[in-house]
Every structure is written in C-alpha cells, then in structure tokens.
Design a protein around this motif. Structure first.
Motif, PDB file in Angstrom:
ATOM      1  N   LEU A 165      -1.598   1.242  -1.167  1.00  0.00           N
ATOM      2  CA  LEU A 165      -0.632   1.285  -0.059  1.00  0.00           C
ATOM      3  C   LEU A 165      -0.061  -0.101   0.220  1.00  0.00           C
ATOM      4  O   LEU A 165       1.129  -0.251   0.470  1.00  0.00           O
ATOM      5  N   GLN A 166      -0.921  -1.115   0.161  1.00  0.00           N
ATOM      6  CA  GLN A 166      -0.429  -2.487   0.384  1.00  0.00           C
ATOM      7  C   GLN A 166       0.594  -2.864  -0.676  1.00  0.00           C
ATOM      8  O   GLN A 166       1.622  -3.467  -0.380  1.00  0.00           O
TER       9      GLN A 166
ATOM     10  N   SER B 281       3.620   4.895   5.592  1.00  0.00           N
ATOM     11  CA  SER B 281       2.980   5.200   4.304  1.00  0.00           C
ATOM     12  C   SER B 281       1.506   5.533   4.488  1.00  0.00           C
ATOM     13  O   SER B 281       0.968   6.385   3.792  1.00  0.00           O
ATOM     14  N   ALA B 282       0.838   4.862   5.465  1.00  0.00           N
ATOM     15  CA  ALA B 282      -0.571   5.178   5.706  1.00  0.00           C
ATOM     16  C   ALA B 282      -0.709   6.628   6.194  1.00  0.00           C
ATOM     17  O   ALA B 282      -1.578   7.371   5.726  1.00  0.00           O
TER      18      ALA B 282
ATOM     19  N   LEU C 101       2.415  -0.820  -2.461  1.00  0.00           N
ATOM     20  CA  LEU C 101       3.620  -0.007  -2.267  1.00  0.00           C
ATOM     21  C   LEU C 101       4.467  -0.581  -1.130  1.00  0.00           C
ATOM     22  O   LEU C 101       5.686  -0.732  -1.258  1.00  0.00           O
TER      23      LEU C 101
ATOM     24  N   ARG D 171     -11.083   6.090   3.096  1.00  0.00           N
ATOM     25  CA  ARG D 171     -10.263   5.959   4.298  1.00  0.00           C
ATOM     26  C   ARG D 171      -9.788   7.330   4.787  1.00  0.00           C
ATOM     27  O   ARG D 171      -8.931   7.447   5.625  1.00  0.00           O
TER      28      ARG D 171
ATOM     29  N   ALA E 257       0.065   9.036   3.333  1.00  0.00           N
ATOM     30  CA  ALA E 257      -1.041   9.102   2.371  1.00  0.00           C
ATOM     31  C   ALA E 257      -2.151  10.002   2.896  1.00  0.00           C
ATOM     32  O   ALA E 257      -2.763  10.754   2.137  1.00  0.00           O
TER      33      ALA E 257
ATOM     34  N   ILE F  98       6.640   9.034  -0.546  1.00  0.00           N
ATOM     35  CA  ILE F  98       6.417   7.861   0.308  1.00  0.00           C
ATOM     36  C   ILE F  98       7.558   6.852   0.087  1.00  0.00           C
ATOM     37  O   ILE F  98       8.040   6.229   1.032  1.00  0.00           O
TER      38      ILE F  98
ATOM     39  N   HIS G  53      10.133   5.502   2.952  1.00  0.00           N
ATOM     40  CA  HIS G  53      10.491   4.088   3.166  1.00  0.00           C
ATOM     41  C   HIS G  53      12.017   3.912   3.200  1.00  0.00           C
ATOM     42  O   HIS G  53      12.556   3.211   4.056  1.00  0.00           O
TER      43      HIS G  53
ATOM     44  N   TYR H  65       3.678   9.688  -4.277  1.00  0.00           N
ATOM     45  CA  TYR H  65       4.257   8.342  -4.378  1.00  0.00           C
ATOM     46  C   TYR H  65       5.782   8.392  -4.168  1.00  0.00           C
ATOM     47  O   TYR H  65       6.333   7.593  -3.413  1.00  0.00           O
TER      48      TYR H  65
ATOM     49  N   MET I 133     -12.505  -3.957   1.630  1.00  0.00           N
ATOM     50  CA  MET I 133     -11.793  -2.796   2.136  1.00  0.00           C
ATOM     51  C   MET I 133     -12.444  -1.507   1.669  1.00  0.00           C
ATOM     52  O   MET I 133     -12.828  -1.392   0.503  1.00  0.00           O
ATOM     53  N   SER I 134     -12.572  -0.588   2.557  1.00  0.00           N
ATOM     54  CA  SER I 134     -13.257   0.653   2.210  1.00  0.00           C
ATOM     55  C   SER I 134     -12.409   1.522   1.288  1.00  0.00           C
ATOM     56  O   SER I 134     -11.196   1.546   1.385  1.00  0.00           O
TER      57      SER I 134
ATOM     58  N   ASP J 224      -6.225   1.726  -0.074  1.00  0.00           N
ATOM     59  CA  ASP J 224      -5.626   0.687   0.782  1.00  0.00           C
ATOM     60  C   ASP J 224      -4.828  -0.315  -0.054  1.00  0.00           C
ATOM     61  O   ASP J 224      -3.749  -0.746   0.334  1.00  0.00           O
ATOM     62  N   GLU J 225      -5.404  -0.683  -1.205  1.00  0.00           N
ATOM     63  CA  GLU J 225      -4.711  -1.637  -2.074  1.00  0.00           C
ATOM     64  C   GLU J 225      -3.408  -1.040  -2.601  1.00  0.00           C
ATOM     65  O   GLU J 225      -2.388  -1.715  -2.671  1.00  0.00           O
TER      66      GLU J 225
END
Lengths: 144, 136
Positions: free
Chosen positions: A136-137, B36-37, A139, B5, B40, B49, B53, B46, B1-2, A133-134
């Motif tokens: 992706l944030q 991007s989520a 990025l 995911r 992923a 993605i 964008h 990378y 945050m987990s 998540d970090e």
C-alpha cells in the motif's frame, strides 16, 4: 468504431489496428497535454500515452457496453501515471519504496496474467513476499 | 510492520470515516492513503485502487480549482456498504460564479473510473461524491 474493433478481434488485421490507433491519436494528445509541464517533454508524454492507447485497442472487448474512448481514457492515464512513477518521481520517494515499486510492477503484471484479472493487495504482498502495508505504501507513493 | 492487518478478513466495514485536511495538493496524498487502506480491507483489486486514486485526485483537484475564495479545508467522507465504497469530498467555500465543476476531461476520467458521480451544493458549499463497487 465498435464494428472495426470487432473486426480487429476476429481477423487480427494490422491495417485495422493501425486505423483504430490513428483515429484516437487526438485523445492521446489531449490526455498527454494534461500531464505536460511536469518536467517531461510533451513528445515523450505523447509516446507514453500512445502505448496506453495501443494496450487499450488490444485489450478492448467489443461486447462490453462501454464506448471505446471511455475504456481507453483510464488506460492511457494509467500509462502516463506509471511513466511519472517510474521516471519522474514528482515528490521525493524513499529508495526502498522506489525499488519495491519497480519490483511490484512486474509482480502485478505476472499475477494479472496468471489470474486473468487484477490482483488484490493481499495477493500482491504474498507473491512479492512482502507485507500488505508495504504494498500500500508503494502504491500510494507511486501516485504521489 | 505487521503482516496481519486484517486484509481479507473484514467483509463488512460499517464505519463511516471522515478525513479533514488543509486544502492543498500535497495533503491529498493523505486522502489517497486512507482510501487505498480502506479499499484493501474490502479486497478491491490493484486496478480498482488505482482508479480510486485517480477519482480522488480529480474530484479534490476540481474543488481546489473551482472554489472561490480558495477553500481552507477539504473534508472527505468514506462510507462502506457491502461491496461498495462511497466517497464524498467537500470544500468549505462556494464554487466560483459561472464556473463549471466538471471539465470535459474530468468528466471523461470520472465516468471511466467511478460510478454515480454527483454534485451537490448546500449553503454555498460544493460536495462531489462517487462510488466504486468491488468487482468479481
């Protein structure tokens, strides 16, 4: 053009490399101008875009079935975007993410070299000992 | 945050996801974040993605630039089919008369980063779609 690129790959001649770079400076300027007016001098943007071009010349595989300019365009745009990410910060990005982003830059470079391909988000998170998540944030904020 | 995911564990995401945002540049970040989520989850790299964008910025930017009157909303639909992610972006107003949706620049960018770029027009509303296929 592909003949020159093939010759460069075979001989490593700096004269051919220079010639290839010079013959694509128009593309560099064209792309740099697209990013002008965002608070960075055009000359700086042209320099940044030229770095992208040099990388594209060095990395292009002449056996690929794409034109060099097609390959070079996203490489140059990517370099310009990275420049804004590292220096510009078009929008306010939390310091934590700015720092993570800078750290991820080197993690991505190292992983790309080690893996000989672009890494996935999961691989980046593991190497940077952070969460996906970090990553992706970071990025997303880099492209804001 | 987990940390768990689901990245790398989902091989096939069959859902279609639609995001509707106010048609303004700052909100396009929400589309990028969704893209991007999703990418992923599909284990896109990378670089891919980043390409995604760039393509989303360009397509949404062109809809904002070529529509007349200015669109109120942008609707972006993501569809996953195996290793391919399809993206369709639509405004809610027609394209300005005599306007070319793609400039030389946007065409060069989109040809380089995405596949299957298509433009469709229905009831005067322009939709642009493209695909990205997972590499490797």
């Amino acid at each position: 053009m592909k003949l020159l690129l093939r010759e460069l790959r075979e001989t490593g001649s700096t004269a051919i490399r220079d010639k290839l770079i010079e013959s694509h400076l128009g593309l560099v300027e064209y792309l740099a101008r697209r990013f002008a007016g965002r608070g960075e001098p055009l000359d700086d943007l042209i320099q940044v875009a030229t770095i992208g071009l040099v990388k594209a010349v060095d990395r292009f595989d002449p056996d690929r079935e794409v034109e060099f300019s097609t390959y070079a365009t996203p490489t140059i745009v990517g370099e310009l975007k990275r420049h804004f990410r590292d220096k510009g910060w078009a929008v306010r990005v939390p310091r934590r993410l700015q720092e993570l982003n800078l750290r991820l830059g080197s993690v991505v470079s190292k992983l790309s070299q080690d893996l000989q391909r672009s890494p996935t988000i999961g691989e980046i998170a593991e190497a940077a000992t952070t969460t996906e998540d970090e990553v992706l944030q970071a990025l997303d904020s880099s492209h804001a | 945050m987990s940390t768990d995911r689901g990245v790398g564990t989902i091989r096939r995401v069959s859902d279609q996801i639609t995001v509707r945002i106010p048609a303004s540049t700052p909100h396009i970040g929400l589309i990028r974040a969704t893209a991007s989520a999703l990418a992923a989850l599909l284990e896109f790299t990378y670089d891919q993605i980043s390409d995604l964008h760039i393509a989303i910025d360009e397509v949404c930017g062109r809809i904002l630039a070529t529509s007349n009157p200015a669109p109120r909303q942008l609707e972006v639909t993501f569809r996953v089919d195996g290793d391919s992610l399809s993206v369709q972006a639509c405004g809610d107003t027609p394209m300005r008369e005599g306007e070319q949706f793609f400039t030389t620049f946007s065409k060069a960018i989109l040809d380089a980063v995405a596949q299957g770029m298509q433009l469709t027009e229905s009831d005067g509303v322009v939709c642009a779609s493209f695909q990205l296929v997972k590499k490797g």
